[in-house]
Design an enzyme around this catalytic site. Structure first.
Site: not given
Ligand code: DMJ
Length: 444
Positions: A106, A110, A233
Site C-alpha cells: 500500500e 500510494r 490482480d
Molecule cells: C487501489 O489501492 C489500487 O487500485 C489497488 O490496485 C487495488 N485497490 C485499490 C482500489 O480499489
C-alpha cells in the site's frame, strides 16, 4: 529530460483551462467537493471519515496518504492553489522516520507512486528525496530466503513481518521501485523488485497459474485458489506494464505466458456473459463463479495488451454487474447474479476500464457507461463532506470512509474519460495501479 517534464506539465494545465466539456467540469467540481472536505475535517491526516467528519490515520501517526495520493490529480486538473498547499504540507510535515510497521504494497503504490509521479510532473527535487528515503526504508522487505518481500516493515528499525503474502503484494512493486532506480541511478531498487517478480513467476503451476497466498520464506503456496481478483490482480497488471514502461523483455515474456494461462483456465462463459472466475491453480478445476469490483480492472489490462475482443466482452459483463443494483458489489456470483459481498468501497477499476476502452476504441458506449457510473456514485455515495463507501449496494447503507484512492483513481479516471484533450496521456505514460502516471526515464 527537463523539457519532457515541462512539456507535460504545460500540456496538462492548458488542457485544464478548457472548460467546454460540461461533464469534465462536473468531475472537477466533485473532486473539489471531496478535496475541500478533506481539507476541512482531516487536514494533515491520512484519510477522511465523511459521515462522522473525523480523520483516520492508518498507523496511529499520519503518512499523509490523501495529500500524497492526490497531488498529481490536483496538478492534472489544474487546481494550482490546492496543489501548492498540499506540496507545502508534504515537504514540511512528511517524515518516514517513524517507529511504525507499514504494509509495503500500500505504501509503495500510494506514497512512492504518488511522490514519483508528482516529481515527474513538477521537477521538484524535494519530492524525489522523500521517495528515495522511503524506498531505502522499504528495502528490508526483500531480505527473505526467496527474495520475495515480507508484507510489513518498520520504517525506522527495518524489522520485517508477514511472511504469508500474495502475488499482488509481491508483484506490484516494479513500476515504482524501477522508476526510483532510474531517477536516482541506484539499480538496487529495480533489481530487488524484479527478482521478487521473477521468483513469484517461477513458482507458477504446471498449467501456468498462481495461487492466492504464498509463504515468502519457504516459497510454498498456502492457498491454491487462482483468479484475477484481490490478492492477485495487479501482479498481472505489472507484468505487462513493466514491459511497457521499461521495455523489459522478461516481463513481456512473463506477461504473455501468464495471460495465456488465465484466458485458458480462468475465463468463463455463463448465461450472464463472459467472466473470469476462480479455479484451482494446479488442476484448473472451477472453485467459484465469483467476479467483483477489483476484477473489473482486467478489461483495461486486456485492452492495453491489445486484446480488444476479450476486453470489450468483459466490460459488458462488468457493466451488468454494476447495473444489477445501480452500483457494483465487491463480489458477485455471476451464475446466480447475486451479490456475495455487497459493499462498495468507492472502487475505481470499472471506470479505469471504461477509460482504456474508450481510448482505444473511441466507442461512445464507454462514455455512456462512465456517465452511468458517475451519476450513480453521486446519487448513493455523495455526502455534504465528500464521498463515502457503501456497506451494501443492495440497501445502499452508507459506511464512513473516503479512501485516498477515491480522489486519485476513481475521480481521475472519470476526469480522463471526459476530458477529451487529456486522452493522449495514455500514449505517453504508464499508470501505476493507483493511477499515478509514470514516464519512462531517459538514460544515456
Ligand atoms: C487501489 O489501492 C489500487 O487500485 C489497488 O490496485 C487495488 N485497490 C485499490 C482500489 O480499489
Amino acid at each position: 529530460m527537463r523539457w519532457v517534464f515541462l512539456g507535460f506539465f504545460v500540456a496538462l494545465n492548458a488542457a485544464a483551462a478548457d472548460t467546454s466539456d460540461l461533464t469534465k467540469d462536473r468531475v472537477r467540481a466533485e473532486f473539489l467537493h471531496a478535496w475541500k472536505a478533506y481539507e476541512q475535517y482531516a487536514w494533515g491526516h491520512d484519510e477522511l471519515r465523511p459521515i462522522s467528519k473525523t480523520p483516520r490515520d492508518w498507523y496511529g501517526e499520519s503518512l499523509l496518504m490523501t495529500p500524497v495520493d492526490s497531488l498529481d490529480a490536483l496538478i492534472m486538473m489544474g487546481f494550482k492553489e490546492e496543489a501548492d498547499k498540499a506540496t507545502a504540507l508534504i515537504v514540511e510535515k512528511l517524515s518516514f522516520d517513524k517507529d511504525i510497521s507499514v504494509q509495503n504494497f500500500e505504501v509503495t503504490i500510494r506514497l512512492l507512486g504518488g511522490l514519483l509521479s508528482a516529481y515527474q510532473m513538477t521537477g521538484d527535487e524535494r519530492l524525489l528525496r522523500l521517495a528515495d528515503d522511503l524506498g531505502t526504508r522499504l528495502l528490508p522487505v526483500f531480505d527473505s530466503p526467496t527474495g520475495m518481500p515480507y508484507r510489513f516493515v518498520n520504517l525506522r528499525t527495518g524489522k520485517t513481518s508477514g511472511p504469508k503474502s500474495n502475488p499482488a503484494e509481491i508483484g506490484t512493486l516494479i513500476l515504482e521501485f524501477g522508476t526510483l532506480s532510474k531517477l536516482t541511478k541506484k539499480p538496487i531498487y529495480y533489481d530487488k523488485a524484479k527478482n521478487a517478480l521473477v521468483q513469484l513467476y517461477n513458482r507458477r503451476s504446471k498449467i501456468g497459474l498462481v495461487g492466492e497466498e504464498i509463504d515468502v520464506e519457504s516459497g510454498a503456496w498456502t492457498n491454491r485458489s487462482s483468479h484475477i481478483g484481490g490478492a492477485i490482480d495487479s501482479y498481472y497488471e505489472y507484468l505487462l506494464k513493466c514491459a511497457r514502461l521499461f521495455g523489459d523483455k522478461d516481463c513481456q515474456a512473463m506477461w504473455l505466458t501468464s495471460v495465456r494461462a488465465v484466458n485458458k483456465y480462468v475465463a468463463d462463459t455463463a448465461p450472464s456473459g463472459f467472466w473470469y472466475g476462480e479455479v484451482d491453480m494446479e488442476s484448473g478445476k472451477r472453485i467459484a463463479p465469483h467476479f467483483g469490483a477489483l476484477h473489473a480492472f482486467f478489461p483495461a489490462v486486456l485492452a492495453l495488451g491489445g486484446d480488444m475482443r476479450r476486453a470489450r466482452r468483459l466490460q459488458d459483463s462488468a457493466y451488468k454487474m454494476w447495473t444489477l443494483h445501480g452500483i457494483e458489489p465487491e463480489v458477485l456470483d455471476y451464475r446466480a447474479m447475486k451479490a456475495v459481498y455487497p459493499g462498495y468501497p468507492l472502487r475505481p477499476e470499472i471506470i479505469e476500464s471504461a477509460y482504456y476502452l474508450h481510448h482505444y476504441t473511441r466507442d461512445p458506449r464507454y462514455l455512456a457507461m462512465g456517465r452511468t457510473f458517475f451519476n450513480d456514485i453521486i446519487k448513493y455515495c455523495r455526502t455534504d463532506a465528500g464521498y463515502t463507501t457503501l456497506k451494501s449496494v443492495v440497501t445502499k447503507e452508507k459506511g464512513d470512509l473516503m479512501p485516498s484512492y477515491f480522489l486519485t483513481e476513481t475521480l481521475k479516471y472519470f476526469y480522463l474519460l471526459f476530458a477529451a484533450e487529456q486522452r493522449v496521456i495514455l500514449n505517453e505514460v504508464v499508470f501505476n495501479t493507483e493511477a499515478h502516471p509514470l514516464r519512462r526515464v531517459m538514460t544515456r
